[in-house]
Design an enzyme around this catalytic site. Structure first.
Site, mmCIF file in Angstrom:
data_model
loop_
_atom_site.group_PDB
_atom_site.id
_atom_site.type_symbol
_atom_site.label_atom_id
_atom_site.label_comp_id
_atom_site.label_asym_id
_atom_site.label_seq_id
_atom_site.Cartn_x
_atom_site.Cartn_y
_atom_site.Cartn_z
ATOM 1 N N LYS A 268 -14.116 10.429 -17.186
ATOM 2 C CA LYS A 268 -13.698 10.855 -15.837
ATOM 3 C C LYS A 268 -13.536 12.372 -15.804
ATOM 4 O O LYS A 268 -12.750 12.937 -16.567
ATOM 5 C CB LYS A 268 -12.382 10.170 -15.455
ATOM 6 C CG LYS A 268 -11.785 10.685 -14.133
ATOM 7 C CD LYS A 268 -10.491 9.959 -13.753
ATOM 8 C CE LYS A 268 -9.842 10.587 -12.517
ATOM 9 N NZ LYS A 268 -8.555 9.949 -12.148
ATOM 10 N N ASP A 273 -7.274 16.874 -8.995
ATOM 11 C CA ASP A 273 -7.008 15.700 -8.156
ATOM 12 C C ASP A 273 -5.804 15.960 -7.269
ATOM 13 O O ASP A 273 -4.660 15.826 -7.703
ATOM 14 C CB ASP A 273 -6.775 14.466 -9.050
ATOM 15 C CG ASP A 273 -6.489 13.214 -8.226
ATOM 16 O OD1 ASP A 273 -6.715 13.244 -6.998
ATOM 17 O OD2 ASP A 273 -6.045 12.212 -8.823
ATOM 18 N N LYS A 280 -1.207 13.888 -2.697
ATOM 19 C CA LYS A 280 -0.117 13.657 -3.642
ATOM 20 C C LYS A 280 1.105 14.481 -3.243
ATOM 21 O O LYS A 280 0.950 15.526 -2.605
ATOM 22 C CB LYS A 280 -0.557 14.103 -5.049
ATOM 23 C CG LYS A 280 -1.532 13.179 -5.732
ATOM 24 C CD LYS A 280 -1.843 13.676 -7.135
ATOM 25 C CE LYS A 280 -2.833 12.762 -7.840
ATOM 26 N NZ LYS A 280 -2.298 11.415 -8.104
ATOM 27 N N ASP A 291 -7.006 16.133 -14.877
ATOM 28 C CA ASP A 291 -7.641 14.870 -14.516
ATOM 29 C C ASP A 291 -9.108 14.793 -14.982
ATOM 30 O O ASP A 291 -9.800 13.822 -14.704
ATOM 31 C CB ASP A 291 -7.537 14.651 -12.994
ATOM 32 C CG ASP A 291 -7.433 13.192 -12.621
ATOM 33 O OD1 ASP A 291 -7.115 12.368 -13.498
ATOM 34 O OD2 ASP A 291 -7.679 12.869 -11.436
ATOM 35 N N ASP A 350 -6.573 8.601 -3.168
ATOM 36 C CA ASP A 350 -6.067 9.052 -4.464
ATOM 37 C C ASP A 350 -6.505 8.121 -5.605
ATOM 38 O O ASP A 350 -6.337 8.453 -6.770
ATOM 39 C CB ASP A 350 -4.536 9.171 -4.404
ATOM 40 C CG ASP A 350 -3.958 10.012 -5.531
ATOM 41 O OD1 ASP A 350 -4.752 10.691 -6.228
ATOM 42 O OD2 ASP A 350 -2.736 9.993 -5.708
ATOM 43 N N GLU A 352 -9.339 7.733 -6.793
ATOM 44 C CA GLU A 352 -10.703 8.272 -6.784
ATOM 45 C C GLU A 352 -11.416 8.094 -8.116
ATOM 46 O O GLU A 352 -12.636 8.057 -8.173
ATOM 47 C CB GLU A 352 -10.679 9.760 -6.401
ATOM 48 C CG GLU A 352 -10.417 10.764 -7.537
ATOM 49 C CD GLU A 352 -9.045 10.611 -8.196
ATOM 50 O OE1 GLU A 352 -8.158 10.011 -7.582
ATOM 51 O OE2 GLU A 352 -8.885 11.095 -9.336
ATOM 52 N N ARG A 354 -11.737 5.569 -10.142
ATOM 53 C CA ARG A 354 -12.560 4.350 -10.219
ATOM 54 C C ARG A 354 -13.812 4.465 -9.366
ATOM 55 O O ARG A 354 -14.827 3.831 -9.642
ATOM 56 C CB ARG A 354 -11.696 3.138 -9.840
ATOM 57 C CG ARG A 354 -11.107 3.224 -8.462
ATOM 58 C CD ARG A 354 -9.942 2.264 -8.255
ATOM 59 N NE ARG A 354 -8.677 2.815 -8.759
ATOM 60 C CZ ARG A 354 -7.514 2.179 -8.719
ATOM 61 N NH1 ARG A 354 -7.449 0.960 -8.215
ATOM 62 N NH2 ARG A 354 -6.426 2.744 -9.175
HETATM 63 N N1 BES Z 1 -5.403 10.958 -11.745
HETATM 64 C C1 BES Z 1 -4.533 9.995 -11.161
HETATM 65 C C2 BES Z 1 -3.738 9.222 -12.210
HETATM 66 C C3 BES Z 1 -2.599 9.946 -12.836
HETATM 67 C C4 BES Z 1 -1.431 10.171 -12.137
HETATM 68 C C5 BES Z 1 -2.661 10.331 -14.156
HETATM 69 C C6 BES Z 1 -0.365 10.812 -12.748
HETATM 70 C C7 BES Z 1 -1.596 10.938 -14.769
HETATM 71 C C8 BES Z 1 -0.447 11.184 -14.067
HETATM 72 C C9 BES Z 1 -5.330 8.988 -10.365
HETATM 73 O O1 BES Z 1 -6.433 9.494 -9.725
HETATM 74 C C10 BES Z 1 -4.416 8.489 -9.312
HETATM 75 O O2 BES Z 1 -4.034 9.256 -8.476
HETATM 76 N N2 BES Z 1 -4.081 7.216 -9.364
HETATM 77 C C11 BES Z 1 -3.201 6.634 -8.433
HETATM 78 C C12 BES Z 1 -3.721 5.269 -8.065
HETATM 79 C C13 BES Z 1 -3.015 4.642 -6.903
HETATM 80 C C14 BES Z 1 -3.327 5.414 -5.636
HETATM 81 C C15 BES Z 1 -3.474 3.220 -6.775
HETATM 82 C C16 BES Z 1 -1.821 6.523 -9.099
HETATM 83 O O3 BES Z 1 -1.747 6.238 -10.289
HETATM 84 O O4 BES Z 1 -0.839 6.777 -8.406
HETATM 85 ZN ZN ZN Z 2 -7.308 11.118 -10.571
HETATM 86 MN MN MN Z 3 -5.971 10.306 -7.816
#
Ligand code: BES
Ligand code: ZN
Ligand code: MN
Length: 498
Positions: A268, A273, A280, A291, A350, A352, A354
């Protein structure tokens, strides 16, 4: 830093510093004992009078000791002998290395490799020593206008093995340790580089520069026009809100029969992000420059594999993009058709990772891979589940999960397997498309992996959620370079077993 191996006893070393361990409470390791005998009990007398207890983290530097050939002896506290874990061992090495670096020894001979570390043979102790040493000297100061410089830095570490017949294994361990450390450094530098510099184009250029060093590595960069042509609309739906062009980086390392199925690594590469329209919250948002650590670990592992010239074929696929809000950005509720034809309702922009990974994973089918492993900072939920010690492991093929787990144990770059039961698929149902891109509050890291699994039905696949392990926060903020050593070890094991 230069590393080498040697056998031979501590009293014979003509060097700037001999490094030996002392256990708690006040017990000499075999090498410390030999030096003590040689110096008529000088070391034990210091210890008796309380200069060093042997606690892990303590050090005591001695100068101009009678009867020795070395300029200095560094005594290093090792804690209790009985429960010496590899984590403890790495701390001991780090301490010794930073002490030496600060005190003028430019070369040292380490006897710490004799310590009985639980579950580690001599080769693994050498590998860990090299990684720990490089780790403790790592700085990311490229963007500071004044850099701290050491007047007489440590330049050379000689690691000892018990006997001459251990030298060949020791040398292999040094080669592997150095290649892996180099890969870790590449991954850390990319991770720590801020998002305004480390863009998708920067990642692509960095991958390309490796082809100048390794002739059996080639790199293709697919631009947005080509991605559109292919129909990678899930990937493009993430980049549509960004002014930096998305890139798909395809690295091809070939060092065995061209018909042999390759291992595919997918990383990835979200270089920042923000969450997109599903923005966020502000706190610690800077850390979302990390990210792209999945991508960085893949580039680092390819670097290590190529450096070792492992006899195997590896294809790395890196979807690289930013995730930003904009007038053209994807909105919650939008539906896109992925490269595989599966339609996706994007309920949260968010989620994104996947979306870019599903297209990259489908793309891997064309390589007829033996296995596909994706590495991604995919979910905050994985951090909640496992913290910073283990990456989440998900797989549709238990022998692959088993091999990755073993590589994790032997390198200390650990993973923990999580379920992919079909019951979780329920959570990804959409009223309007084939799949929703989020699965609700429960089991967030599992539903993310379940989403990916829908695109990996045609091959053996594993997913590593590295959200908790890829970087540290707080005062030690910085990339860890994980899981470069896990990935490289896994591939070394595949070559050894073929
Ligand atoms: N890059 C983030 C995951 C992440 C968040 C990694 C905090 C490390 C620390 C990912 O893109 C994301 O935002 N995931 C969301 C998914 C949710 C919207 C279903 C998450 O984990 O909040
Ligand atoms: Zn992300
Ligand atoms: Mn995200």
């Amino acid at each position: 830093m230069e590393f080498s191996v040697k056998s031979g006893s501590p009293e014979k070393q003509r060097t700037a510093c001999v490094v030996v361990g002392v256990y708690e409470p006040r017990r000499l390791t075999p090498s410390a004992q030999r030096l003590d005998d040689l110096t008529d009990g000088y070391i034990s007398s210091l210890i008796r009078r309380g200069d060093l207890e042997g606690k892990a983290g303590q050090t005591l530097l001695l100068h101009n000791i009678n009867n020795t050939l070395c300029d200095r002896i560094l005594l290093v506290g090792c804690g209790r002998e009985r429960d010496l874990s590899f984590t403890q061992y790495r701390k001991i090495i780090s301490n010794a290395v930073s002490t030496l670096n600060d005190t003028g020894s430019m070369e040292a001979v380490f006897y710490l490799t004799e310590l009985p570390v639980k579950g580690c043979d001599s080769s693994q102790r050498i590998r860990h020593a090299i990684e720990a040493a490089q780790n403790s000297l790592y700085r990311f100061d490229q963007l500071k206008s004044k850099k701290d410089s050491t007047r007489r830095p440590l330049r050379k570490i000689v690691l000892t093995v018990p006997n001459r017949r251990d030298l060949a294994d020791g040398e292999r361990a040094v080669r592997e340790g150095m290649a892996i450390s180099q890969g870790i450094k590449v991954a850390k530098d990319l991770g720590n580089m801020p998002g305004n510099i480390c863009t998708p184009t920067y990642l692509a250029d960095r991958a390309k520069t490796l082809t100048r060093v390794y002739s059996n590595l080639s790199v293709d960069i697919l631009d947005e026009d080509q991605l559109e042509e292919l129909g990678m609309n899930a990937f493009l739906s993430v980049s549509s809100g960004s002014r930096q062009p998305a890139k798909m980086i395809v690295m091809n390392y070939q060092n065995t029969d061209s018909s042999a199925p390759p291992i595919c690594l997918v990383g990835k590469g979200v270089t920042f992000d923000s969450g997109g329209i599903s923005l966020k919250p502000g706190s610690a948002m800077d850390e979302m420059k990390y990210d792209m650590c999945g991508a960085a670990s893949v580039i680092g592992a390819v670097n290590a594999i190529a450096e070792l010239q492992l006899e195997i074929n590896v294809v790395a696929v890196i979807p690289a993009t930013e995730n930003l809000p904009d007038g053209l950005a994807t909105k919650p509720g939008d539906i896109v058709t992925s490269y595989s034809g599966t339609t996706i309702e994007i309920l949260n922009t968010d989620a994104e990772g996947r979306l870019i990974l599903c297209d990259a994973l489908s793309y891997c089918e064309r390589f007829n891979p033996s296995v596909v492993i994706d590495i991604a900072t995919l979910t905050g939920a994985c951090v909640v589940a496992l913290g910073k010690h283990a990456a989440g492991l998900f797989s549709n093929h238990s022998p692959l999960a088993h091999d990755l787990n073993n590589a994790g144990k032997s390198t200390g770059d650990r993973v923990w397997e999580m379920p992919l039961w079909e019951e979780y698929q329920e959570q990804l149902k959409s009223n309007f498309a084939d799949l929703a891109n989020i699965g609700g509050k429960e089991a967030g890291s599992v539903t993310a992996a379940t989403f990916l699994s829908a695109f990996c039905k045609k091959y053996h696949w594993a997913h590593l959620d590295i959200a908790g392990v890829a970087w540290e926060s707080g005062t030690k903020k910085g990339s860890t370079g994980r899981p470069v050593s896990l990935l490289t070890q896994y591939i070394i094991d595949q070559v050894d077993n073929s």
